[in-house]
Design a protein around this motif. Sequence first.
Motif: not given
Length: 357
Positions: A13-15, A28, A33
């Motif tokens: 996950f990334c912003k 994200s 998650e």
Amino acid sequence: MSGEKSLYIHYPFCKKKCPYCHFFVLPSREESEKLWLKGILKELSLYQFENPLTVYFGGGTPSLMPPEWVAEILYSSPQEVTLEINPEGITKKKLIAFKKAGINRCSVGVQSLQEEELLLLGREHLPSTTEKLLYILADVGFENVSVDLMYDVPGQSLNSLERSLDNLLKLPFTHLSLYNLTIEPHTPFYKQRIALEKKRPPPEESRQQFLLVREKLLEKGFEHYEISAFAKPAFRAIHNSGYWLGRPFLGIGPSSFSFLNNIRSQNHPHLDKWIQALEQNQKPISFTDPLSEEERLLELFVLNLRWLDGVDLSRYSLPPHTLNTLKKLEQQGLLLPGPRLSLEGILYFDEIAPELI
Ligand code: SF4
């Protein structure tokens, strides 16, 4: 499983996805998650993977995860436990909690200390964010800190790279990984590749960039121990060294690669498929390398050549054409006895490697 081995955990996950990124990355979201954590614990339970020498939390942006998750996932006391960190949005409090949870090495995605280059790369942080973070890491007591630096970036000159490096070298860190930007299919950068390529440094300048970084780091007491890696004495990356030296590793999480029992495999690069397999008590593997034993050994040998201490040839039984190529490369000054790469060999490794296979 006994013997030295490593564990890689992919947190996808990334912003926001960077326009050059070709990794398996998802936005994200709390729900996904939580499913990921459940999946990771389940996947670990499908292997008897005791006492890994190293654990590496890579991504994605694993510094987004709650530090308690690290403690929940870790089940022994490995020698090196690395967390990849993006400079933006991480607090001192969270870093203290990560340390308490078992992280003892941080790898920071610095990329550049020039604002216009960070903007072009679509990164969310400013040079000042990195500077602040590296001081906080030192303050929290992380001694083992690696930074990623990029060269061959469109619009980057020798001067701008030198400015980044001079500023970086004033900051506390003990390891540097140097990457050239690659423009990969299925990325936004790929669609703009013609315009971007025009702004890239020409190949000779790109080699000058590499040499500049190398020279400055050597001056500051770093050793160049792998083509793209530099370390202060006693701070070589133990986990990454395993990739170059053929240490077995288990990769868990969607899209992770493994190298176990001399076989490479990859997990589903898809969150739902990865979870579905786990729910059916199956290892979520989507691909197993069909290479023969000989091909695999040759591939390992070429990877091992990236290790600048040289290769222990007694570990490999190489085919005659590879042995002849090694002799030729030595005559051309690209290899030194050992065999190990000369400086010229390091610069032209991408051209040399296919000749050996
Ligand atoms: S932060 Fe790293 S993993 Fe995330 S999108 Fe950017 S390059 Fe990819």
